[in-house]
Design a protein around this motif. Structure first.
Motif, PDB file in Angstrom:
ATOM      1  N   GLY A   1      50.411  37.861  34.851  1.00 37.56           N
ATOM      2  CA  GLY A   1      51.386  37.498  33.832  1.00 37.56           C
ATOM      3  C   GLY A   1      50.837  37.134  32.477  1.00 37.56           C
ATOM      4  O   GLY A   1      51.574  37.163  31.480  1.00 37.56           O
ATOM      5  N   GLN A   2      49.553  36.803  32.404  1.00 38.86           N
ATOM      6  CA  GLN A   2      49.011  36.294  31.146  1.00 38.86           C
ATOM      7  C   GLN A   2      47.909  37.142  30.521  1.00 38.86           C
ATOM      8  O   GLN A   2      47.671  37.041  29.317  1.00 38.86           O
ATOM      9  N   LEU A   3      47.222  37.938  31.324  1.00 42.37           N
ATOM     10  CA  LEU A   3      46.092  38.682  30.771  1.00 42.37           C
ATOM     11  C   LEU A   3      46.526  39.699  29.721  1.00 42.37           C
ATOM     12  O   LEU A   3      45.953  39.749  28.621  1.00 42.37           O
ATOM     13  N   ALA A   4      47.528  40.517  30.039  1.00 42.25           N
ATOM     14  CA  ALA A   4      47.956  41.532  29.069  1.00 42.25           C
ATOM     15  C   ALA A   4      48.455  40.907  27.768  1.00 42.25           C
ATOM     16  O   ALA A   4      48.059  41.343  26.674  1.00 42.25           O
ATOM     17  N   PRO A   5      49.310  39.860  27.816  1.00 45.98           N
ATOM     18  CA  PRO A   5      49.700  39.211  26.560  1.00 45.98           C
ATOM     19  C   PRO A   5      48.516  38.617  25.804  1.00 45.98           C
ATOM     20  O   PRO A   5      48.484  38.648  24.571  1.00 45.98           O
ATOM     21  N   ALA A   6      47.537  38.084  26.550  1.00 43.54           N
ATOM     22  CA  ALA A   6      46.358  37.520  25.886  1.00 43.54           C
ATOM     23  C   ALA A   6      45.588  38.610  25.162  1.00 43.54           C
ATOM     24  O   ALA A   6      45.182  38.440  24.004  1.00 43.54           O
ATOM     25  N   LEU A   7      45.377  39.725  25.816  1.00 46.81           N
ATOM     26  CA  LEU A   7      44.647  40.831  25.189  1.00 46.81           C
ATOM     27  C   LEU A   7      45.393  41.347  23.953  1.00 46.81           C
ATOM     28  O   LEU A   7      44.772  41.707  22.949  1.00 46.81           O
ATOM     29  N   ALA A   8      46.718  41.358  24.040  1.00 46.90           N
ATOM     30  CA  ALA A   8      47.510  41.848  22.907  1.00 46.90           C
ATOM     31  C   ALA A   8      47.345  40.969  21.674  1.00 46.90           C
ATOM     32  O   ALA A   8      47.505  41.446  20.538  1.00 46.90           O
ATOM     33  N   LEU A   9      47.003  39.704  21.877  1.00 42.49           N
ATOM     34  CA  LEU A   9      46.788  38.793  20.754  1.00 42.49           C
ATOM     35  C   LEU A   9      45.392  38.919  20.158  1.00 42.49           C
ATOM     36  O   LEU A   9      45.095  38.304  19.138  1.00 42.49           O
ATOM     37  N   ARG A  10      44.529  39.699  20.781  1.00 41.59           N
ATOM     38  CA  ARG A  10      43.181  40.009  20.313  1.00 41.59           C
ATOM     39  C   ARG A  10      42.399  38.742  19.916  1.00 41.59           C
ATOM     40  O   ARG A  10      41.930  38.601  18.779  1.00 41.59           O
ATOM     41  N   PRO A  11      42.212  37.843  20.869  1.00 46.52           N
ATOM     42  CA  PRO A  11      41.464  36.621  20.548  1.00 46.52           C
ATOM     43  C   PRO A  11      39.988  36.895  20.372  1.00 46.52           C
ATOM     44  O   PRO A  11      39.445  37.845  20.971  1.00 46.52           O
ATOM     45  N   ASN A  12      39.325  36.107  19.549  1.00 42.44           N
ATOM     46  CA  ASN A  12      37.857  36.134  19.595  1.00 42.44           C
ATOM     47  C   ASN A  12      37.310  34.881  20.273  1.00 42.44           C
ATOM     48  O   ASN A  12      36.112  34.708  20.390  1.00 42.44           O
ATOM     49  N   LEU A  13      38.225  34.024  20.757  1.00 43.67           N
ATOM     50  CA  LEU A  13      37.888  32.928  21.643  1.00 43.67           C
ATOM     51  C   LEU A  13      38.989  32.826  22.688  1.00 43.67           C
ATOM     52  O   LEU A  13      40.176  32.881  22.355  1.00 43.67           O
ATOM     53  N   ALA A  14      38.595  32.715  23.957  1.00 42.27           N
ATOM     54  CA  ALA A  14      39.576  32.588  25.034  1.00 42.27           C
ATOM     55  C   ALA A  14      39.036  31.646  26.098  1.00 42.27           C
ATOM     56  O   ALA A  14      37.825  31.575  26.323  1.00 42.27           O
ATOM     57  N   THR A  15      39.932  30.927  26.739  1.00 44.29           N
ATOM     58  CA  THR A  15      39.563  30.132  27.907  1.00 44.29           C
ATOM     59  C   THR A  15      40.382  30.615  29.094  1.00 44.29           C
ATOM     60  O   THR A  15      41.580  30.903  28.961  1.00 44.29           O
ATOM     61  N   VAL A  16      39.720  30.701  30.234  1.00 44.27           N
ATOM     62  CA  VAL A  16      40.347  31.159  31.478  1.00 44.27           C
ATOM     63  C   VAL A  16      40.053  30.117  32.543  1.00 44.27           C
ATOM     64  O   VAL A  16      38.907  29.951  32.959  1.00 44.27           O
ATOM     65  N   VAL A  17      41.088  29.399  32.968  1.00 45.39           N
ATOM     66  CA  VAL A  17      40.918  28.359  33.988  1.00 45.39           C
ATOM     67  C   VAL A  17      42.061  28.483  34.984  1.00 45.39           C
ATOM     68  O   VAL A  17      43.227  28.279  34.632  1.00 45.39           O
ATOM     69  N   ALA A  18      41.731  28.820  36.212  1.00 45.71           N
ATOM     70  CA  ALA A  18      42.724  28.943  37.278  1.00 45.71           C
ATOM     71  C   ALA A  18      41.979  28.900  38.608  1.00 45.71           C
ATOM     72  O   ALA A  18      40.759  29.073  38.658  1.00 45.71           O
ATOM     73  N   GLY A  19      42.742  28.655  39.677  1.00 52.58           N
ATOM     74  CA  GLY A  19      42.150  28.677  41.005  1.00 52.58           C
ATOM     75  C   GLY A  19      42.409  27.428  41.826  1.00 52.58           C
ATOM     76  O   GLY A  19      42.380  27.482  43.056  1.00 52.58           O
ATOM     77  N   LEU A  20      42.669  26.295  41.174  1.00 50.57           N
ATOM     78  CA  LEU A  20      42.858  25.065  41.948  1.00 50.57           C
ATOM     79  C   LEU A  20      44.148  25.120  42.758  1.00 50.57           C
ATOM     80  O   LEU A  20      44.206  24.611  43.889  1.00 50.57           O
ATOM     81  N   ASN A  21      45.180  25.754  42.231  1.00 50.72           N
ATOM     82  CA  ASN A  21      46.401  25.916  43.021  1.00 50.72           C
ATOM     83  C   ASN A  21      46.137  26.754  44.266  1.00 50.72           C
ATOM     84  O   ASN A  21      46.726  26.516  45.321  1.00 50.72           O
ATOM     85  N   ASP A  22      45.260  27.738  44.139  1.00 48.81           N
ATOM     86  CA  ASP A  22      44.895  28.549  45.305  1.00 48.81           C
ATOM     87  C   ASP A  22      44.175  27.698  46.354  1.00 48.81           C
ATOM     88  O   ASP A  22      44.409  27.852  47.553  1.00 48.81           O
ATOM     89  N   VAL A  23      43.287  26.821  45.891  1.00 47.07           N
ATOM     90  CA  VAL A  23      42.546  25.953  46.813  1.00 47.07           C
ATOM     91  C   VAL A  23      43.497  25.112  47.648  1.00 47.07           C
ATOM     92  O   VAL A  23      43.236  24.837  48.828  1.00 47.07           O
ATOM     93  N   LEU A  24      44.619  24.710  47.080  1.00 44.08           N
ATOM     94  CA  LEU A  24      45.563  23.833  47.757  1.00 44.08           C
ATOM     95  C   LEU A  24      46.488  24.557  48.726  1.00 44.08           C
ATOM     96  O   LEU A  24      47.205  23.903  49.493  1.00 44.08           O
ATOM     97  N   ARG A  25      46.484  25.888  48.727  1.00 48.07           N
ATOM     98  CA  ARG A  25      47.361  26.637  49.618  1.00 48.07           C
ATOM     99  C   ARG A  25      46.739  26.774  51.007  1.00 48.07           C
ATOM    100  O   ARG A  25      45.508  26.780  51.146  1.00 48.07           O
ATOM    101  N   PRO A  26      47.571  26.914  52.056  1.00 52.09           N
ATOM    102  CA  PRO A  26      47.026  27.066  53.414  1.00 52.09           C
ATOM    103  C   PRO A  26      46.083  28.258  53.529  1.00 52.09           C
ATOM    104  O   PRO A  26      45.041  28.173  54.183  1.00 52.09           O
ATOM    105  N   ARG A  27      46.449  29.371  52.913  1.00 53.42           N
ATOM    106  CA  ARG A  27      45.586  30.548  52.935  1.00 53.42           C
ATOM    107  C   ARG A  27      44.761  30.575  51.660  1.00 53.42           C
ATOM    108  O   ARG A  27      45.315  30.515  50.560  1.00 53.42           O
ATOM    109  N   PHE A  28      43.430  30.681  51.798  1.00 47.97           N
ATOM    110  CA  PHE A  28      42.555  30.675  50.636  1.00 47.97           C
ATOM    111  C   PHE A  28      41.387  31.613  50.871  1.00 47.97           C
ATOM    112  O   PHE A  28      40.753  31.573  51.923  1.00 47.97           O
TER     113      PHE A  28
END
Length: 265
Positions: A65-92
């Motif tokens: 949901g976010q990568l394509a919009p981010a690329l469209a904005l053509r940043p020269n600085l980006a931060t990518v932080v995700a994964g903790l919600n996955d850690v909290l799920r039963p399947r990981f």
């Protein structure tokens, strides 16, 4: 990046990047990414900043949901932080989660952006019921470091430092950073990016605080926390709901950075 510094900063991620725990949904959320944008803007006054993060998102959902919009904005600085919600799920699956992160690292760096990410702390030190999740976090952190190394991504490695799990750095729900914690994350990412004026002060332990609760007081605090936060979280999971259902990015367009008052961490 030009000789004048970063021009366009785009943040993608989940609730931490959105800023949950630093402000509220009535007055508005600030969060570490907003704070980082303010630090960057000190050296790059014309900086434009967008924040596409939405709470509750899994790494796969951030990518979808976010990568394509981010690329469209053509940043020269980006931060990518995700994964903790996955850690909290039963399947990981650490490889699967890291794969989504690496895909975002690859796409953004290939377009010329300087990218930064973070590793995750031992959340069992913050919320004791989460102690069994430590091996998952260790596995994901290792893969984040490896993927970041392959793409020249800067890493703010939070795992080794006690300050990151100091209770004062966390909000009452113990899942989201407090304003002080968000300031620390911003300082850590600024240091990883080697921004002017950034240093390793964020790695040092905090001065002694209040004496931790013990005995019945500690048990009572845990029960109150479980009733106020853990219980509702479990109910959402059982119902297949997410805290981010129906939510959109708080700052989907590139806008000038308006500095707010700095808070110490």
């Amino acid at each position: 990046m030009t000789s004048n510094g970063y021009l366009r900063y785009v943040a993608v991620g989940d609730s931490q990047t959105e800023g949950v725990g630093d402000g509220d949904d009535v007055q508005g959320l600030r969060g570490w990414a907003d704070r980082l944008a303010e630090l960057v803007a000190r050296e790059s006054p014309g900086l434009l900043y967008a924040n596409l993060a939405v709470r509750g998102r899994l790494a796969e959902q951030v990518r979808a949901g976010q990568l394509a919009p981010a690329l469209a904005l053509r940043p020269n600085l980006a931060t990518v932080v995700a994964g903790l919600n996955d850690v909290l799920r039963p399947r990981f699956d650490a490889d699967e989660v890291a794969g989504h992160l690496e895909a975002m690292f690859a796409a953004l760096t290939a377009q010329g952006a300087r990218v930064a990410t973070v590793t995750f702390p031992d959340i069992g030190r913050i919320a004791p019921p989460a102690r069994p999740l430590a091996p998952r976090i260790v596995a994901l952190n290792a893969r984040i470091r490896e993927a970041a190394g392959r793409h020249g991504v800067a890493v703010a490695d939070s795992w080794p430092y006690p300050a990151v799990t100091d209770p004062r750095m966390w909000s009452a729900d113990r899942l989201h950073a407090s304003p002080r914690g968000h300031a620390l994350i911003a300082a850590a990412v600024a240091h990883a990016l080697d921004l002017p004026g950034a240093d390793d002060g964020w790695t040092r332990p905090l001065p002694p605080g209040a004496v931790p609760r013990t005995g019945l007081r500690a048990v009572g605090a845990e029960l109150r926390w479980a009733g106020a936060f853990l219980g509702p979280w479990i109910v959402r999971r059982v119902r297949g709901r997410s805290s981010g259902d129906g939510r959109q990015a708080k700052r989907p367009a590139l806008l000038p950075v308006t500095a707010l008052a700095d808070g110490p961490y």
